[in-house]
Design a protein around this motif. Structure first.
Motif, PDB file in Angstrom:
ATOM      1  N   ARG A   1       7.296  -3.887  -9.924  1.00 46.71           N
ATOM      2  CA  ARG A   1       8.420  -2.835 -10.077  1.00 46.71           C
ATOM      3  C   ARG A   1       9.603  -3.198  -9.108  1.00 46.71           C
ATOM      4  NH1 ARG A   1       5.352   2.852 -10.218  1.00 46.71           N
ATOM      5  NH2 ARG A   1       3.970   2.415 -12.393  1.00 46.71           N
TER       6      ARG A   1
ATOM      7  N   TYR B   1      12.435  -1.349  -6.899  1.00 39.63           N
ATOM      8  CA  TYR B   1      12.858  -0.068  -6.269  1.00 39.63           C
ATOM      9  C   TYR B   1      14.178  -0.155  -5.889  1.00 39.63           C
ATOM     10  CZ  TYR B   1       7.752   0.870  -6.683  1.00 39.63           C
ATOM     11  OH  TYR B   1       6.653   1.105  -7.027  1.00 39.63           O
TER      12      TYR B   1
ATOM     13  N   LYS C   1       2.283   1.959  -3.434  1.00 34.97           N
ATOM     14  CA  LYS C   1       1.437   1.824  -4.499  1.00 34.97           C
ATOM     15  C   LYS C   1       1.401   3.506  -5.010  1.00 34.97           C
ATOM     16  CE  LYS C   1      -2.537  -0.429  -4.088  1.00 34.97           C
ATOM     17  NZ  LYS C   1      -3.643  -0.687  -3.766  1.00 34.97           N
ATOM     18  N   GLY C   2       1.668   3.661  -6.346  1.00 35.66           N
ATOM     19  CA  GLY C   2       1.585   5.179  -6.905  1.00 35.66           C
ATOM     20  C   GLY C   2       3.014   5.805  -6.835  1.00 35.66           C
ATOM     21  N   VAL C   3       4.123   4.981  -6.237  1.00 35.10           N
ATOM     22  CA  VAL C   3       5.337   5.444  -6.143  1.00 35.10           C
ATOM     23  C   VAL C   3       6.040   5.109  -7.418  1.00 35.10           C
ATOM     24  CG1 VAL C   3       7.399   5.646  -4.805  1.00 35.10           C
ATOM     25  CG2 VAL C   3       5.222   5.719  -3.762  1.00 35.10           C
ATOM     26  N   THR C   4       6.737   6.238  -8.210  1.00 36.33           N
ATOM     27  CA  THR C   4       7.615   5.770  -9.225  1.00 36.33           C
ATOM     28  C   THR C   4       9.021   5.368  -8.718  1.00 36.33           C
ATOM     29  OG1 THR C   4       6.420   7.543 -10.600  1.00 36.33           O
ATOM     30  CG2 THR C   4       8.347   6.734 -11.525  1.00 36.33           C
TER      31      THR C   4
ATOM     32  N   ASP D   1       0.908  -1.050   0.032  1.00 32.50           N
ATOM     33  CA  ASP D   1       0.015  -0.144   0.255  1.00 32.50           C
ATOM     34  C   ASP D   1       0.949   1.126  -0.113  1.00 32.50           C
ATOM     35  OD1 ASP D   1      -2.347  -1.350  -0.001  1.00 32.50           O
ATOM     36  OD2 ASP D   1      -2.595  -1.486   2.351  1.00 32.50           O
ATOM     37  N   SER D   2       1.998   1.251   0.898  1.00 34.88           N
ATOM     38  CA  SER D   2       2.801   2.444   0.933  1.00 34.88           C
ATOM     39  C   SER D   2       3.503   2.680  -0.476  1.00 34.88           C
ATOM     40  CB  SER D   2       3.754   2.297   2.002  1.00 34.88           C
ATOM     41  OG  SER D   2       3.365   2.087   3.349  1.00 34.88           O
TER      42      SER D   2
END
Length: 109
Positions: free
Chosen positions: A39, A41, A22-25, A19-20
């Motif tokens: 992804r 990271y 999510k949406g982080v590029t 959840d944390s």
């Protein structure tokens, strides 16, 4: 799961990390990395997002340990292959060194 990152205890769950993030590029991967979802990271980016601490406050190893325990796949730094090892000593060479002798290396002719 309870873990300590930068001397602070955190209760992390796999779902919470998902959840944390999510949406982080993802930033470009230069060092160690972790796969979250589909992804990859950098571990320092994941540590910063999950703990809300500055990246200088923790090591990549702390985050890698925590992510591995949560079941995420962690990857070493690109090009961080182990160095090729020297040829193993023969039993006679090992015994010679243990008895105080020197190792004789063959000359290139």
């Amino acid at each position: 799961m309870r873990c300590v990152i930068a001397r602070y205890p955190f209760d992390l769950t796999k779902g919470g990390v998902l959840d944390s993030m999510k949406g982080v590029t993802p930033e470009p991967v230069i060092g160690e990395s972790v796969t979250i979802g589909r992804r990859r990271y950098p571990v320092k980016q994941v540590g910063e997002v999950v703990t809300r601490q500055d990246r200088r406050d923790f090591t990549g190893g702390e985050v890698t340990r925590a992510m591995t325990r949560l079941g995420f796949t962690c990857h070493p730094a690109p090009g961080a292959e182990p160095a090729p090892s020297a040829p193993a000593a023969t039993p006679v060479e090992t015994a010679s060194v243990l008895l105080g002798g020197t190792v004789i290396t063959p000359r290139d002719s």
